[in-house]
Design a protein around this motif. Structure first.
Motif, PDB file in Angstrom:
ATOM      1  N   PRO A   9      46.507 104.294 -44.256  1.00 48.57           N
ATOM      2  CA  PRO A   9      45.234 104.547 -44.938  1.00 48.57           C
ATOM      3  C   PRO A   9      44.309 103.330 -44.837  1.00 48.57           C
ATOM      4  O   PRO A   9      44.755 102.195 -44.967  1.00 48.57           O
ATOM      5  CB  PRO A   9      45.630 104.810 -46.386  1.00 48.57           C
ATOM      6  N   THR A  10      43.043 103.592 -44.587  1.00 47.44           N
ATOM      7  CA  THR A  10      42.064 102.511 -44.471  1.00 47.44           C
ATOM      8  C   THR A  10      41.215 102.450 -45.737  1.00 47.44           C
ATOM      9  O   THR A  10      41.253 103.353 -46.569  1.00 47.44           O
ATOM     10  CB  THR A  10      41.142 102.732 -43.253  1.00 47.44           C
ATOM     11  N   GLN A  11      40.417 101.401 -45.865  1.00 46.61           N
ATOM     12  CA  GLN A  11      39.556 101.241 -47.046  1.00 46.61           C
ATOM     13  C   GLN A  11      38.502 102.331 -47.119  1.00 46.61           C
ATOM     14  O   GLN A  11      38.066 102.704 -48.205  1.00 46.61           O
ATOM     15  CB  GLN A  11      38.884  99.868 -47.024  1.00 46.61           C
ATOM     16  N   SER A  12      38.097 102.850 -45.971  1.00 42.91           N
ATOM     17  CA  SER A  12      37.073 103.899 -45.972  1.00 42.91           C
ATOM     18  C   SER A  12      37.645 105.268 -46.304  1.00 42.91           C
ATOM     19  O   SER A  12      36.902 106.241 -46.407  1.00 42.91           O
ATOM     20  CB  SER A  12      36.377 103.944 -44.606  1.00 42.91           C
ATOM     21  N   GLY A  13      38.959 105.357 -46.473  1.00 40.61           N
ATOM     22  CA  GLY A  13      39.580 106.616 -46.858  1.00 40.61           C
ATOM     23  C   GLY A  13      40.157 107.399 -45.688  1.00 40.61           C
ATOM     24  O   GLY A  13      40.848 108.384 -45.888  1.00 40.61           O
ATOM     25  N   GLY A  14      39.882 106.957 -44.480  1.00 45.00           N
ATOM     26  CA  GLY A  14      40.414 107.634 -43.298  1.00 45.00           C
ATOM     27  C   GLY A  14      41.787 107.092 -42.915  1.00 45.00           C
ATOM     28  O   GLY A  14      42.450 106.417 -43.710  1.00 45.00           O
ATOM     29  N   ARG A  15      42.195 107.402 -41.726  1.00 42.60           N
ATOM     30  CA  ARG A  15      43.476 106.915 -41.212  1.00 42.60           C
ATOM     31  C   ARG A  15      43.238 105.986 -40.036  1.00 42.60           C
ATOM     32  O   ARG A  15      42.311 106.175 -39.255  1.00 42.60           O
ATOM     33  CB  ARG A  15      44.343 108.079 -40.742  1.00 42.60           C
TER      34      ARG A  15
END
Length: 58
Positions: A9-15
């Motif tokens: 998981p990334t900070q932007s909510g994506g993968r």
């Protein structure tokens, strides 16, 4: 045979879309410092720094 993607998981909510390190499920960025890959990279950097220091003393 294709190399899998990290998927952390990334900070932007994506993968994370980076390719995973062979033999693991995460990329080098998401491995963490205590994974086998992180320890290997740290030892490599320490050895290089030690060699630079030795060369500097000469």
């Amino acid at each position: 045979m294709t190399q899998s993607k990290c998927g952390a998981p990334t900070q932007s909510g994506g993968r994370c879309q980076n390719k995973a390190v062979i033999g693991t499920s995460r990329c080098a960025k998401h491995q963490g410092p205590w994974s086998a890959y992180g320890v290997e990279q740290r030892k490599k950097k320490e050895a290089e720094a030690k060699m630079r220091k030795l060369r500097k003393k000469r």
